[in-house]
Write a protein that holds these residues in place. Structure first.
Motif, PDB file in Angstrom:
ATOM      1  N   VAL A 195     -16.721  12.782  23.664  1.00  0.00           N
ATOM      2  CA  VAL A 195     -15.917  12.909  24.881  1.00  0.00           C
ATOM      3  C   VAL A 195     -14.905  11.774  24.977  1.00  0.00           C
ATOM      4  O   VAL A 195     -13.719  11.988  25.268  1.00  0.00           O
ATOM      5  CB  VAL A 195     -16.828  12.918  26.126  1.00  0.00           C
ATOM      6  N   VAL A 196     -15.349  10.559  24.728  1.00  0.00           N
ATOM      7  CA  VAL A 196     -14.477   9.388  24.842  1.00  0.00           C
ATOM      8  C   VAL A 196     -13.374   9.422  23.785  1.00  0.00           C
ATOM      9  O   VAL A 196     -12.203   9.127  24.088  1.00  0.00           O
ATOM     10  CB  VAL A 196     -15.307   8.095  24.744  1.00  0.00           C
ATOM     11  N   PHE A 197     -13.704   9.791  22.557  1.00  0.00           N
ATOM     12  CA  PHE A 197     -12.668   9.880  21.530  1.00  0.00           C
ATOM     13  C   PHE A 197     -11.641  10.960  21.885  1.00  0.00           C
ATOM     14  O   PHE A 197     -10.452  10.815  21.615  1.00  0.00           O
ATOM     15  CB  PHE A 197     -13.290  10.156  20.166  1.00  0.00           C
ATOM     16  N   GLY A 198     -12.092  12.031  22.504  1.00  0.00           N
ATOM     17  CA  GLY A 198     -11.159  13.047  22.980  1.00  0.00           C
ATOM     18  C   GLY A 198     -10.234  12.509  24.053  1.00  0.00           C
ATOM     19  O   GLY A 198      -9.042  12.856  24.095  1.00  0.00           O
ATOM     20  N   GLU A 199     -10.761  11.649  24.916  1.00  0.00           N
ATOM     21  CA  GLU A 199      -9.942  11.033  25.957  1.00  0.00           C
ATOM     22  C   GLU A 199      -8.934  10.058  25.341  1.00  0.00           C
ATOM     23  O   GLU A 199      -7.773   9.994  25.772  1.00  0.00           O
ATOM     24  CB  GLU A 199     -10.848  10.325  26.972  1.00  0.00           C
ATOM     25  N   PHE A 200      -9.357   9.303  24.332  1.00  0.00           N
ATOM     26  CA  PHE A 200      -8.419   8.425  23.626  1.00  0.00           C
ATOM     27  C   PHE A 200      -7.268   9.251  23.035  1.00  0.00           C
ATOM     28  O   PHE A 200      -6.102   8.864  23.122  1.00  0.00           O
ATOM     29  CB  PHE A 200      -9.118   7.671  22.500  1.00  0.00           C
ATOM     30  N   HIS A 201      -7.614  10.373  22.434  1.00  0.00           N
ATOM     31  CA  HIS A 201      -6.599  11.247  21.828  1.00  0.00           C
ATOM     32  C   HIS A 201      -5.624  11.740  22.896  1.00  0.00           C
ATOM     33  O   HIS A 201      -4.405  11.795  22.675  1.00  0.00           O
ATOM     34  CB  HIS A 201      -7.283  12.424  21.134  1.00  0.00           C
ATOM     35  N   ARG A 202      -6.133  12.080  24.072  1.00  0.00           N
ATOM     36  CA  ARG A 202      -5.284  12.603  25.145  1.00  0.00           C
ATOM     37  C   ARG A 202      -4.240  11.591  25.584  1.00  0.00           C
ATOM     38  O   ARG A 202      -3.072  11.941  25.806  1.00  0.00           O
ATOM     39  CB  ARG A 202      -6.148  12.990  26.350  1.00  0.00           C
ATOM     40  N   VAL A 203      -4.639  10.319  25.738  1.00  0.00           N
ATOM     41  CA  VAL A 203      -3.723   9.337  26.326  1.00  0.00           C
ATOM     42  C   VAL A 203      -2.786   8.699  25.296  1.00  0.00           C
ATOM     43  O   VAL A 203      -1.815   8.036  25.682  1.00  0.00           O
ATOM     44  CB  VAL A 203      -4.496   8.238  27.087  1.00  0.00           C
ATOM     45  N   LEU A 204      -3.049   8.890  24.015  1.00  0.00           N
ATOM     46  CA  LEU A 204      -2.182   8.324  22.984  1.00  0.00           C
ATOM     47  C   LEU A 204      -0.995   9.230  22.700  1.00  0.00           C
ATOM     48  O   LEU A 204      -1.114  10.459  22.690  1.00  0.00           O
ATOM     49  CB  LEU A 204      -2.961   8.097  21.686  1.00  0.00           C
ATOM     50  N   ALA A 205       0.152   8.620  22.431  1.00  0.00           N
ATOM     51  CA  ALA A 205       1.324   9.385  22.005  1.00  0.00           C
ATOM     52  C   ALA A 205       1.097   9.903  20.588  1.00  0.00           C
ATOM     53  O   ALA A 205       0.343   9.315  19.808  1.00  0.00           O
ATOM     54  CB  ALA A 205       2.560   8.491  22.046  1.00  0.00           C
ATOM     55  N   PRO A 206       1.722  11.012  20.215  1.00  0.00           N
ATOM     56  CA  PRO A 206       1.618  11.507  18.840  1.00  0.00           C
ATOM     57  C   PRO A 206       1.992  10.420  17.842  1.00  0.00           C
ATOM     58  O   PRO A 206       3.007   9.739  17.986  1.00  0.00           O
ATOM     59  CB  PRO A 206       2.614  12.665  18.815  1.00  0.00           C
ATOM     60  N   GLY A 207       1.142  10.239  16.837  1.00  0.00           N
ATOM     61  CA  GLY A 207       1.378   9.242  15.804  1.00  0.00           C
ATOM     62  C   GLY A 207       0.915   7.841  16.144  1.00  0.00           C
ATOM     63  O   GLY A 207       0.970   6.949  15.295  1.00  0.00           O
ATOM     64  N   ALA A 208       0.446   7.615  17.381  1.00  0.00           N
ATOM     65  CA  ALA A 208       0.051   6.270  17.807  1.00  0.00           C
ATOM     66  C   ALA A 208      -1.300   5.879  17.204  1.00  0.00           C
ATOM     67  O   ALA A 208      -2.167   6.719  16.993  1.00  0.00           O
ATOM     68  CB  ALA A 208      -0.019   6.200  19.328  1.00  0.00           C
ATOM     69  N   PRO A 209      -1.492   4.565  16.937  1.00  0.00           N
ATOM     70  CA  PRO A 209      -2.728   4.108  16.314  1.00  0.00           C
ATOM     71  C   PRO A 209      -3.849   3.826  17.305  1.00  0.00           C
ATOM     72  O   PRO A 209      -3.619   3.478  18.466  1.00  0.00           O
ATOM     73  CB  PRO A 209      -2.303   2.816  15.614  1.00  0.00           C
ATOM     74  N   LEU A 210      -5.063   3.951  16.799  1.00  0.00           N
ATOM     75  CA  LEU A 210      -6.295   3.604  17.513  1.00  0.00           C
ATOM     76  C   LEU A 210      -7.116   2.704  16.600  1.00  0.00           C
ATOM     77  O   LEU A 210      -7.268   2.997  15.410  1.00  0.00           O
ATOM     78  CB  LEU A 210      -7.098   4.860  17.844  1.00  0.00           C
ATOM     79  N   LEU A 211      -7.644   1.606  17.140  1.00  0.00           N
ATOM     80  CA  LEU A 211      -8.558   0.735  16.393  1.00  0.00           C
ATOM     81  C   LEU A 211      -9.900   0.700  17.110  1.00  0.00           C
ATOM     82  O   LEU A 211      -9.964   0.412  18.307  1.00  0.00           O
ATOM     83  CB  LEU A 211      -7.982  -0.679  16.287  1.00  0.00           C
ATOM     84  N   VAL A 212     -10.965   1.025  16.369  1.00  0.00           N
ATOM     85  CA  VAL A 212     -12.321   1.073  16.926  1.00  0.00           C
ATOM     86  C   VAL A 212     -13.195   0.076  16.172  1.00  0.00           C
ATOM     87  O   VAL A 212     -13.255   0.108  14.932  1.00  0.00           O
ATOM     88  CB  VAL A 212     -12.930   2.483  16.787  1.00  0.00           C
ATOM     89  N   ALA A 213     -13.864  -0.816  16.911  1.00  0.00           N
ATOM     90  CA  ALA A 213     -14.855  -1.730  16.340  1.00  0.00           C
ATOM     91  C   ALA A 213     -16.231  -1.323  16.853  1.00  0.00           C
ATOM     92  O   ALA A 213     -16.388  -0.991  18.029  1.00  0.00           O
ATOM     93  CB  ALA A 213     -14.543  -3.170  16.719  1.00  0.00           C
ATOM     94  N   PHE A 214     -17.223  -1.362  15.968  1.00  0.00           N
ATOM     95  CA  PHE A 214     -18.555  -0.878  16.342  1.00  0.00           C
ATOM     96  C   PHE A 214     -19.609  -1.536  15.456  1.00  0.00           C
ATOM     97  O   PHE A 214     -19.282  -2.255  14.496  1.00  0.00           O
ATOM     98  CB  PHE A 214     -18.618   0.650  16.221  1.00  0.00           C
ATOM     99  N   LYS A 215     -20.867  -1.296  15.773  1.00  0.00           N
ATOM    100  CA  LYS A 215     -21.984  -1.862  15.030  1.00  0.00           C
ATOM    101  C   LYS A 215     -22.496  -0.825  14.027  1.00  0.00           C
ATOM    102  O   LYS A 215     -22.758   0.321  14.386  1.00  0.00           O
ATOM    103  CB  LYS A 215     -23.110  -2.276  15.986  1.00  0.00           C
ATOM    104  N   ILE A 216     -22.648  -1.254  12.783  1.00  0.00           N
ATOM    105  CA  ILE A 216     -23.091  -0.348  11.721  1.00  0.00           C
ATOM    106  C   ILE A 216     -24.613  -0.204  11.738  1.00  0.00           C
ATOM    107  O   ILE A 216     -25.352  -1.182  11.889  1.00  0.00           O
ATOM    108  CB  ILE A 216     -22.644  -0.879  10.347  1.00  0.00           C
TER     109      ILE A 216
END
Length: 215
Positions: free
Chosen positions: A131-152
């Motif tokens: 759900v959250v990644f879908g929301e990130f996609h919605r608010v970003l302009a086409p071609g805009a970058p996303l950086l995600v940091a997380f625990k492996i």
């Protein structure tokens, strides 16, 4: 615990630890050259595309928001915890910080030139991540970058004490491929990935994925 109860517990926990969190982590990037490198690459991509507003989504006390602004990025922060936002505003008065939820951002479609999620999804189960990644996609302009940091990893860890306080948190660790597949499922293309070994205060490897919303 229901989803709404978990959100309340997460907000309350971070309200409780906010001041201690900032005191302990305000300068943590100074000893993390690979983390800084990913942020620098992200900032360069945003600037190279012409710049624009960048959301630090789940910004905590704003230390990474400030780092991005120092790199010449028009960064602002959003966080679930009013306590974290209060500390962020006091610590970095020249920056904009707002209380909000990553599951329903108060941002227009396609309004961001970039988005950062710096360990801000670590308390989310897989179905919430989608759900959250879908929301990130919605608010970003086409071609805009996303950086995600997380625990492996591949587990859920119960956390009852952190930053010197009692908390009520679940921490989720994910394989990098799982996070990449969730991003791809909502329309992102992964452009870079880094997995580094844990630092002195970290129990597991740390993952970083840079992705781009499809044109």
């Amino acid at each position: 615990m229901t989803g709404s109860a978990r959100v309340t517990a997460t907000r309350t926990s971070y309200d409780t630890v906010a001041a201690s969190y900032q005191r302990l982590l305000a300068d943590d990037l100074a000893t993390a050259p690979l983390d800084r490198a990913m942020l620098v690459a992200f900032a360069e991509e945003v600037r190279g595309a012409g710049g624009g507003p960048v959301g630090d989504l789940g910004c905590g006390t704003g230390r990474v928001t400030r780092f991005l602004r120092d790199l010449g990025v028009d960064a602002f922060g959003v966080d679930l915890s009013p306590g974290m936002i209060e500390v962020a505003r006091a610590s970095y008065p020249g920056l904009r910080f707002e209380v909000g939820s990553m599951t329903g951002l108060a941002l227009a479609d396609g309004s961001l030139a970039g988005a950062l999620s710096w360990y801000s999804t670590v308390h989310m189960a897989p179905e919430e991540l989608a759900v959250v990644f879908g929301e990130f996609h919605r608010v970003l302009a086409p071609g805009a970058p996303l950086l995600v940091a997380f625990k492996i990893g591949d587990e859920r860890v119960r956390l009852e004490r952190a930053y010197g306080h009692e908390v009520d948190l679940d921490v989720y660790r994910y394989p990098a491929e799982r996070v990449a597949s969730l991003l791809a499922a909502v329309g992102f293309t992964v452009t870079a990935r880094l997995v580094r070994e844990p630092g002195p205060e970290q129990a597991t490897p740390q993952g970083f994925l840079q992705a781009r919303r499809a044109e």
